[in-house]
Design a protein around this motif. Sequence first.
Motif, PDB file in Angstrom:
ATOM      1  N   SER A  50       0.836  -1.190   0.000  1.00  0.00           N
ATOM      2  CA  SER A  50       0.000   0.000   0.000  1.00  0.00           C
ATOM      3  C   SER A  50       0.867   1.233   0.000  1.00  0.00           C
ATOM      4  O   SER A  50       1.956   1.247   0.535  1.00  0.00           O
ATOM      5  CB  SER A  50      -0.921  -0.019   1.226  1.00  0.00           C
ATOM      6  OG  SER A  50      -0.167  -0.076   2.407  1.00  0.00           O
ATOM      7  N   SER A  51       0.400   2.297  -0.619  1.00  0.00           N
ATOM      8  CA  SER A  51       1.224   3.490  -0.785  1.00  0.00           C
ATOM      9  C   SER A  51       0.431   4.734  -0.491  1.00  0.00           C
ATOM     10  O   SER A  51      -0.689   4.895  -0.953  1.00  0.00           O
ATOM     11  CB  SER A  51       1.762   3.547  -2.215  1.00  0.00           C
ATOM     12  OG  SER A  51       2.480   4.729  -2.430  1.00  0.00           O
ATOM     13  N   ALA A  52       1.026   5.634   0.302  1.00  0.00           N
ATOM     14  CA  ALA A  52       0.414   6.930   0.570  1.00  0.00           C
ATOM     15  C   ALA A  52       0.935   7.920  -0.444  1.00  0.00           C
ATOM     16  O   ALA A  52       2.114   7.935  -0.761  1.00  0.00           O
ATOM     17  CB  ALA A  52       0.754   7.396   1.979  1.00  0.00           C
ATOM     18  N   SER A  53       0.061   8.760  -0.964  1.00  0.00           N
ATOM     19  CA  SER A  53       0.465   9.752  -1.953  1.00  0.00           C
ATOM     20  C   SER A  53      -0.069  11.108  -1.565  1.00  0.00           C
ATOM     21  O   SER A  53      -0.874  11.237  -0.658  1.00  0.00           O
ATOM     22  CB  SER A  53      -0.058   9.364  -3.342  1.00  0.00           C
ATOM     23  OG  SER A  53      -1.426   9.671  -3.447  1.00  0.00           O
ATOM     24  N   ALA A  54       0.369  12.126  -2.288  1.00  0.00           N
ATOM     25  CA  ALA A  54      -0.050  13.493  -1.982  1.00  0.00           C
ATOM     26  C   ALA A  54      -1.489  13.764  -2.374  1.00  0.00           C
ATOM     27  O   ALA A  54      -2.034  14.798  -2.037  1.00  0.00           O
ATOM     28  CB  ALA A  54       0.861  14.480  -2.712  1.00  0.00           C
ATOM     29  N   GLU A  55      -2.135  12.851  -3.084  1.00  0.00           N
ATOM     30  CA  GLU A  55      -3.478  13.107  -3.562  1.00  0.00           C
ATOM     31  C   GLU A  55      -4.566  12.554  -2.648  1.00  0.00           C
ATOM     32  O   GLU A  55      -5.729  12.786  -2.861  1.00  0.00           O
ATOM     33  CB  GLU A  55      -3.663  12.467  -4.948  1.00  0.00           C
ATOM     34  CG  GLU A  55      -2.744  13.044  -6.012  1.00  0.00           C
ATOM     35  CD  GLU A  55      -3.025  14.499  -6.281  1.00  0.00           C
ATOM     36  OE1 GLU A  55      -4.168  14.932  -6.109  1.00  0.00           O
ATOM     37  OE2 GLU A  55      -2.092  15.221  -6.667  1.00  0.00           O
ATOM     38  N   HIS A  56      -4.199  11.799  -1.607  1.00  0.00           N
ATOM     39  CA  HIS A  56      -5.218  11.125  -0.808  1.00  0.00           C
ATOM     40  C   HIS A  56      -5.846  12.059   0.211  1.00  0.00           C
ATOM     41  O   HIS A  56      -5.309  13.098   0.532  1.00  0.00           O
ATOM     42  CB  HIS A  56      -4.614   9.929  -0.071  1.00  0.00           C
ATOM     43  CG  HIS A  56      -3.714  10.349   1.025  1.00  0.00           C
ATOM     44  ND1 HIS A  56      -2.469  10.877   0.800  1.00  0.00           N
ATOM     45  CD2 HIS A  56      -3.896  10.361   2.365  1.00  0.00           C
ATOM     46  CE1 HIS A  56      -1.918  11.194   1.956  1.00  0.00           C
ATOM     47  NE2 HIS A  56      -2.761  10.893   2.915  1.00  0.00           N
ATOM     48  N   SER A  93      -7.303  12.662   4.198  1.00  0.00           N
ATOM     49  CA  SER A  93      -6.982  12.171   5.527  1.00  0.00           C
ATOM     50  C   SER A  93      -7.938  11.039   5.868  1.00  0.00           C
ATOM     51  O   SER A  93      -9.127  11.107   5.624  1.00  0.00           O
ATOM     52  CB  SER A  93      -7.159  13.285   6.562  1.00  0.00           C
ATOM     53  OG  SER A  93      -6.886  12.814   7.840  1.00  0.00           O
ATOM     54  N   GLY A  94      -7.367   9.983   6.438  1.00  0.00           N
ATOM     55  CA  GLY A  94      -8.175   8.831   6.736  1.00  0.00           C
ATOM     56  C   GLY A  94      -8.353   7.954   5.517  1.00  0.00           C
ATOM     57  O   GLY A  94      -9.215   7.089   5.485  1.00  0.00           O
ATOM     58  N   ALA A  95      -7.508   8.152   4.496  1.00  0.00           N
ATOM     59  CA  ALA A  95      -7.599   7.332   3.308  1.00  0.00           C
ATOM     60  C   ALA A  95      -6.222   7.004   2.802  1.00  0.00           C
ATOM     61  O   ALA A  95      -5.309   7.783   2.902  1.00  0.00           O
ATOM     62  CB  ALA A  95      -8.381   8.073   2.216  1.00  0.00           C
ATOM     63  N   ALA A  96      -6.045   5.805   2.240  1.00  0.00           N
ATOM     64  CA  ALA A  96      -4.780   5.417   1.646  1.00  0.00           C
ATOM     65  C   ALA A  96      -5.069   4.505   0.480  1.00  0.00           C
ATOM     66  O   ALA A  96      -6.106   3.841   0.439  1.00  0.00           O
ATOM     67  CB  ALA A  96      -3.906   4.707   2.676  1.00  0.00           C
ATOM     68  N   LYS A  97      -4.161   4.436  -0.471  1.00  0.00           N
ATOM     69  CA  LYS A  97      -4.358   3.579  -1.620  1.00  0.00           C
ATOM     70  C   LYS A  97      -3.948   2.145  -1.280  1.00  0.00           C
ATOM     71  O   LYS A  97      -2.934   1.926  -0.634  1.00  0.00           O
ATOM     72  CB  LYS A  97      -3.524   4.082  -2.800  1.00  0.00           C
ATOM     73  CG  LYS A  97      -4.036   5.406  -3.354  1.00  0.00           C
ATOM     74  CD  LYS A  97      -3.241   5.824  -4.558  1.00  0.00           C
ATOM     75  CE  LYS A  97      -3.755   7.132  -5.124  1.00  0.00           C
ATOM     76  NZ  LYS A  97      -2.974   7.565  -6.284  1.00  0.00           N
ATOM     77  N   ASP A  98      -4.743   1.186  -1.757  1.00  0.00           N
ATOM     78  CA  ASP A  98      -4.363  -0.197  -1.557  1.00  0.00           C
ATOM     79  C   ASP A  98      -3.433  -0.625  -2.672  1.00  0.00           C
ATOM     80  O   ASP A  98      -3.036   0.173  -3.512  1.00  0.00           O
ATOM     81  CB  ASP A  98      -5.607  -1.102  -1.471  1.00  0.00           C
ATOM     82  CG  ASP A  98      -6.424  -1.112  -2.760  1.00  0.00           C
ATOM     83  OD1 ASP A  98      -5.889  -0.683  -3.800  1.00  0.00           O
ATOM     84  OD2 ASP A  98      -7.585  -1.558  -2.707  1.00  0.00           O
ATOM     85  N   SER A  99      -3.057  -1.905  -2.681  1.00  0.00           N
ATOM     86  CA  SER A  99      -2.056  -2.383  -3.630  1.00  0.00           C
ATOM     87  C   SER A  99      -2.509  -2.245  -5.069  1.00  0.00           C
ATOM     88  O   SER A  99      -1.696  -2.212  -5.983  1.00  0.00           O
ATOM     89  CB  SER A  99      -1.714  -3.849  -3.329  1.00  0.00           C
ATOM     90  OG  SER A  99      -2.887  -4.654  -3.393  1.00  0.00           O
ATOM     91  N   LYS A 104       0.398  12.114   7.932  1.00  0.00           N
ATOM     92  CA  LYS A 104       0.014  11.967   9.323  1.00  0.00           C
ATOM     93  C   LYS A 104       0.295  10.545   9.782  1.00  0.00           C
ATOM     94  O   LYS A 104      -0.200   9.582   9.198  1.00  0.00           O
ATOM     95  CB  LYS A 104      -1.468  12.313   9.495  1.00  0.00           C
ATOM     96  CG  LYS A 104      -1.901  12.436  10.954  1.00  0.00           C
ATOM     97  CD  LYS A 104      -3.337  12.941  11.049  1.00  0.00           C
ATOM     98  CE  LYS A 104      -3.737  13.119  12.508  1.00  0.00           C
ATOM     99  NZ  LYS A 104      -5.128  13.612  12.637  1.00  0.00           N
ATOM    100  N   VAL A 105       1.090  10.416  10.829  1.00  0.00           N
ATOM    101  CA  VAL A 105       1.507   9.109  11.319  1.00  0.00           C
ATOM    102  C   VAL A 105       0.323   8.411  11.983  1.00  0.00           C
ATOM    103  O   VAL A 105      -0.378   8.992  12.813  1.00  0.00           O
ATOM    104  CB  VAL A 105       2.688   9.240  12.296  1.00  0.00           C
ATOM    105  CG1 VAL A 105       3.096   7.864  12.834  1.00  0.00           C
ATOM    106  CG2 VAL A 105       3.876   9.914  11.611  1.00  0.00           C
ATOM    107  N   GLY A 106       0.111   7.157  11.603  1.00  0.00           N
ATOM    108  CA  GLY A 106      -0.983   6.379  12.144  1.00  0.00           C
ATOM    109  C   GLY A 106      -2.270   6.515  11.366  1.00  0.00           C
ATOM    110  O   GLY A 106      -3.186   5.710  11.539  1.00  0.00           O
ATOM    111  N   THR A 107      -2.355   7.529  10.495  1.00  0.00           N
ATOM    112  CA  THR A 107      -3.526   7.732   9.651  1.00  0.00           C
ATOM    113  C   THR A 107      -3.162   7.572   8.177  1.00  0.00           C
ATOM    114  O   THR A 107      -3.764   6.789   7.456  1.00  0.00           O
ATOM    115  CB  THR A 107      -4.134   9.126   9.877  1.00  0.00           C
ATOM    116  OG1 THR A 107      -4.519   9.257  11.245  1.00  0.00           O
ATOM    117  CG2 THR A 107      -5.353   9.344   8.991  1.00  0.00           C
ATOM    118  N   ASP A 108      -2.144   8.330   7.729  1.00  0.00           N
ATOM    119  CA  ASP A 108      -1.685   8.239   6.345  1.00  0.00           C
ATOM    120  C   ASP A 108      -0.626   7.150   6.179  1.00  0.00           C
ATOM    121  O   ASP A 108      -0.625   6.429   5.191  1.00  0.00           O
ATOM    122  CB  ASP A 108      -1.083   9.573   5.887  1.00  0.00           C
ATOM    123  CG  ASP A 108      -2.057  10.729   5.983  1.00  0.00           C
ATOM    124  OD1 ASP A 108      -3.268  10.488   5.835  1.00  0.00           O
ATOM    125  OD2 ASP A 108      -1.609  11.863   6.207  1.00  0.00           O
TER     126      ASP A 108
END
Length: 232
Positions: A41-47, A49-55, A165-169
């Motif tokens: 999973s990867s966090a990007s600048a477009e997400h 808060s409380g959301a992250a991209k899956d694989s 954000k650590v623990g969220t992003d």
Amino acid sequence: MGMKAKVALGAVVGIVVIGAVSANAGSDGKDGGSGGGDKGSSASAEHKSGAAKDSGGAQKSDAKSEEKAAFGGDGEYQVGTDVKPGTYRTTGNDDGMCYWERAKDASGELDSLLANDNVSGTSYVTIKPADKLFKSSGCQDWEAVDPKAKGTPASSMDGDGGMFKVGTDIAPGTYRSTGNADDSCYWERTKDAGHGLDSIIANNNVTGTAVVTISPSDAYFKTNDCGTWKKA
């Protein structure tokens, strides 16, 4: 628009962003290169808060994270009148030209500056009750951040993505970034989103491979002009 210059923080070197001069450590990063495709999973600048991209690149989000803009990315706002104190986020800034500033008055003079930054990707900033003015130029719209918002923390992140954000992003842990050239990769662990020098827990400019351990007690991790970070 801000410029950047180096400032020492203890034994490490950080970046200070200046309008004419700055009260904070930050960086305006450009294309930081890539560490290759992410398998996790990867966090990007477009997400959000409380959301992250899956694989598969799909967006995971709870309904509460879909909030309307609190205020626009261009303007000067009086704190308490135009904008309430609190933490806000801007995302999708892809050219490093987004500039924001917290000020203690509206004089426009140098000593009124409390903190500022040039942004690539995402930025979080906490506007405090004692602040008098918040300025934003060339940024995407700002939205309020729910302090109770939860997400699915990612295990890798864009090395030029800005603040996470650590623990969220992103999940706490040890991360590695490779292929960084010319000492331009900058990272920062912070205890809050105030952007003062006292907000910084640790920071560094890196050439080559960078390794950093993000603690569960860290509030945010900032990265500019680095290769992709992957959890070890």
